[in-house]
Design a protein around this motif. Structure first.
Motif, PDB file in Angstrom:
ATOM      1  N   LEU A 146      42.827  23.676  23.436  1.00 18.70           N
ATOM      2  CA  LEU A 146      42.309  22.952  24.585  1.00 18.70           C
ATOM      3  C   LEU A 146      42.551  23.733  25.875  1.00 18.70           C
ATOM      4  N   VAL A 147      41.651  23.535  26.819  1.00 21.71           N
ATOM      5  CA  VAL A 147      41.812  24.189  28.122  1.00 21.71           C
ATOM      6  C   VAL A 147      43.107  23.669  28.747  1.00 21.71           C
ATOM      7  N   PRO A 148      43.980  24.560  29.210  1.00 22.89           N
ATOM      8  CA  PRO A 148      45.255  24.105  29.784  1.00 22.89           C
ATOM      9  C   PRO A 148      45.037  23.304  31.072  1.00 22.89           C
ATOM     10  N   PRO A 149      45.960  22.374  31.374  1.00 16.78           N
ATOM     11  CA  PRO A 149      45.823  21.566  32.591  1.00 16.78           C
ATOM     12  C   PRO A 149      45.774  22.410  33.868  1.00 16.78           C
ATOM     13  N   ASP A 150      46.583  23.446  33.934  1.00 12.83           N
ATOM     14  CA  ASP A 150      46.559  24.354  35.090  1.00 12.83           C
ATOM     15  C   ASP A 150      46.095  25.711  34.571  1.00 12.83           C
ATOM     16  N   GLU A 151      44.765  25.846  34.443  1.00 13.80           N
ATOM     17  CA  GLU A 151      44.206  27.055  33.852  1.00 13.80           C
ATOM     18  C   GLU A 151      44.362  28.242  34.789  1.00 13.80           C
ATOM     19  N   LEU A 152      44.743  29.379  34.213  1.00 15.96           N
ATOM     20  CA  LEU A 152      44.881  30.629  34.947  1.00 15.96           C
ATOM     21  C   LEU A 152      43.647  31.482  34.654  1.00 15.96           C
ATOM     22  N   THR A 153      42.907  31.818  35.678  1.00 14.81           N
ATOM     23  CA  THR A 153      41.707  32.641  35.517  1.00 14.81           C
ATOM     24  C   THR A 153      42.041  34.065  35.933  1.00 14.81           C
ATOM     25  N   PRO A 154      42.188  34.985  34.967  1.00 12.93           N
ATOM     26  CA  PRO A 154      42.519  36.371  35.314  1.00 12.93           C
ATOM     27  C   PRO A 154      41.259  37.203  35.540  1.00 12.93           C
ATOM     28  N   GLY A 155      41.433  38.383  36.096  1.00 13.73           N
ATOM     29  CA  GLY A 155      40.356  39.366  36.176  1.00 13.73           C
ATOM     30  C   GLY A 155      39.303  39.116  37.230  1.00 13.73           C
ATOM     31  N   ILE A 156      39.622  38.377  38.284  1.00 15.53           N
ATOM     32  CA  ILE A 156      38.677  38.198  39.383  1.00 15.53           C
ATOM     33  C   ILE A 156      38.706  39.473  40.218  1.00 15.53           C
ATOM     34  N   LYS A 157      37.578  40.170  40.258  1.00 14.24           N
ATOM     35  CA  LYS A 157      37.537  41.454  40.960  1.00 14.24           C
ATOM     36  C   LYS A 157      37.440  41.225  42.461  1.00 14.24           C
ATOM     37  N   LEU A 158      38.299  41.894  43.206  1.00 13.93           N
ATOM     38  CA  LEU A 158      38.286  41.852  44.667  1.00 13.93           C
ATOM     39  C   LEU A 158      37.732  43.176  45.188  1.00 13.93           C
ATOM     40  N   ASP A 159      37.438  43.231  46.472  1.00 11.40           N
ATOM     41  CA  ASP A 159      36.929  44.472  47.063  1.00 11.40           C
ATOM     42  C   ASP A 159      37.992  45.560  47.027  1.00 11.40           C
ATOM     43  N   GLN A 160      37.535  46.791  46.766  1.00  7.74           N
ATOM     44  CA  GLN A 160      38.474  47.904  46.839  1.00  7.74           C
ATOM     45  C   GLN A 160      38.756  48.210  48.294  1.00  7.74           C
ATOM     46  N   GLY A 161      39.875  48.866  48.544  1.00  7.15           N
ATOM     47  CA  GLY A 161      40.252  49.177  49.909  1.00  7.15           C
ATOM     48  C   GLY A 161      41.227  50.327  49.943  1.00  7.15           C
ATOM     49  N   SER A 162      41.878  50.489  51.078  1.00  5.87           N
ATOM     50  CA  SER A 162      42.917  51.502  51.198  1.00  5.87           C
ATOM     51  C   SER A 162      43.952  50.999  52.191  1.00  5.87           C
ATOM     52  N   ASP A 163      45.176  51.442  51.976  1.00  8.47           N
ATOM     53  CA  ASP A 163      46.273  51.103  52.864  1.00  8.47           C
ATOM     54  C   ASP A 163      47.197  52.302  52.973  1.00  8.47           C
ATOM     55  N   SER A 164      48.433  52.096  53.362  1.00 11.81           N
ATOM     56  CA  SER A 164      49.346  53.220  53.572  1.00 11.81           C
ATOM     57  C   SER A 164      49.648  53.996  52.281  1.00 11.81           C
ATOM     58  N   PHE A 165      49.449  53.370  51.104  1.00 10.19           N
ATOM     59  CA  PHE A 165      49.678  54.065  49.830  1.00 10.19           C
ATOM     60  C   PHE A 165      48.434  54.796  49.350  1.00 10.19           C
ATOM     61  N   GLY A 166      47.275  54.492  49.905  1.00 11.53           N
ATOM     62  CA  GLY A 166      46.037  55.157  49.513  1.00 11.53           C
ATOM     63  C   GLY A 166      44.972  54.172  49.046  1.00 11.53           C
ATOM     64  N   LEU A 167      43.968  54.700  48.363  1.00 14.79           N
ATOM     65  CA  LEU A 167      42.864  53.914  47.829  1.00 14.79           C
ATOM     66  C   LEU A 167      43.389  52.992  46.721  1.00 14.79           C
ATOM     67  N   PHE A 168      42.878  51.756  46.663  1.00  9.99           N
ATOM     68  CA  PHE A 168      43.279  50.851  45.586  1.00  9.99           C
ATOM     69  C   PHE A 168      42.095  50.034  45.096  1.00  9.99           C
ATOM     70  N   TYR A 169      42.212  49.572  43.855  1.00 10.57           N
ATOM     71  CA  TYR A 169      41.289  48.616  43.250  1.00 10.57           C
ATOM     72  C   TYR A 169      42.079  47.331  43.071  1.00 10.57           C
ATOM     73  N   ALA A 170      41.477  46.192  43.414  1.00  7.80           N
ATOM     74  CA  ALA A 170      42.230  44.937  43.421  1.00  7.80           C
ATOM     75  C   ALA A 170      41.614  43.915  42.476  1.00  7.80           C
ATOM     76  N   PHE A 171      42.512  43.160  41.819  1.00 13.46           N
ATOM     77  CA  PHE A 171      42.121  42.098  40.898  1.00 13.46           C
ATOM     78  C   PHE A 171      43.009  40.890  41.154  1.00 13.46           C
ATOM     79  N   ARG A 172      42.455  39.708  40.903  1.00 11.99           N
ATOM     80  CA  ARG A 172      43.191  38.471  41.162  1.00 11.99           C
ATOM     81  C   ARG A 172      43.205  37.592  39.916  1.00 11.99           C
ATOM     82  N   ALA A 173      44.350  36.937  39.725  1.00  8.18           N
ATOM     83  CA  ALA A 173      44.457  35.832  38.767  1.00  8.18           C
ATOM     84  C   ALA A 173      44.749  34.598  39.607  1.00  8.18           C
ATOM     85  N   GLN A 174      44.000  33.528  39.351  1.00 14.65           N
ATOM     86  CA  GLN A 174      44.143  32.329  40.172  1.00 14.65           C
ATOM     87  C   GLN A 174      44.374  31.110  39.287  1.00 14.65           C
ATOM     88  N   SER A 175      45.348  30.272  39.677  1.00 18.58           N
ATOM     89  CA  SER A 175      45.613  29.041  38.934  1.00 18.58           C
ATOM     90  C   SER A 175      44.778  27.912  39.528  1.00 18.58           C
TER      91      SER A 175
END
Length: 193
Positions: A146-175
């Protein structure tokens, strides 16, 4: 005639030896590899229950991250289980629960073969004590369960960017119910093989 051809060939040997280091240096410059670093930041959506009811309350969060980073030079597959105790719920939205923190970094330079595969599979914790306590227990879906009561959705792609460490690719998991975000930044760091 053979004797003269031998001497001509022998005269070319120093010329070939002189070019060898330059050829090696040019070949090495073309062998650009990569190693990866993964950082995490945890935040709450503006409509999250903890922000509306528990401003200033203390809590803790843990999550499980499945990581697969394989190449010829470096092989890693496993589960990371970072824990963040002593979190204080911010006064309002826009402030993270957990500041950006390094989770994992490769120490071996390897061939370019794409990004590591990362999946947040579980998020747990609690905020406050007593009657107002909020428990967090979010997991992602599994086939045949069964779908959990507080489902965690992984793999939401966010915009790539850069910061003081350099270029990054970002992904989000949201409850879904607790409205928490686990943001992962993957940094490809150039290096020489």
């Amino acid at each position: 005639m053979r004797f003269r051809a031998f001497w001509h060939l022998l005269a070319l040997v120093p010329f070939a030896v002189a070019l060898a280091p330059a050829g090696t240096a040019l070949g090495a410059a073309a062998e650009l590899g990569v190693r990866h670093r993964i950082d995490v930041m945890i935040s709450a959506e503006p409509d999250a229950p903890i922000l509306s009811r528990l401003k200033g309350a203390k809590g803790e969060l843990t999550f499980t991250l499945r990581l697969s980073a394989n190449s010829k030079e470096s092989k890693f597959f496993g589960m990371l289980r970072p824990s963040f105790p002593d979190i204080v719920v911010p006064d309002g939205p826009g402030k993270p629960l957990v500041q950006q923190t390094k989770l994992w970094e490769e120490d071996v330079c390897h061939q370019r073969r794409g990004l590591p595969k990362v999946t947040v599979t579980q998020l747990g914790g609690h905020f406050a004590d007593g009657e107002g306590r909020i428990e967090i227990s979010a997991i992602n879906r599994h086939i045949g369960v069964l779908v959990p009561p507080d489902e965690l959705t992984p793999g939401i792609k966010l915009d790539q960017g850069s910061d003081s460490f350099g270029l990054f690719y970002a992904f989000r998991a949201q409850s879904r119910n607790s409205r928490l975000n686990v943001d992962l930044k993957i940094y490809p760091i150039d290096c020489f093989l």
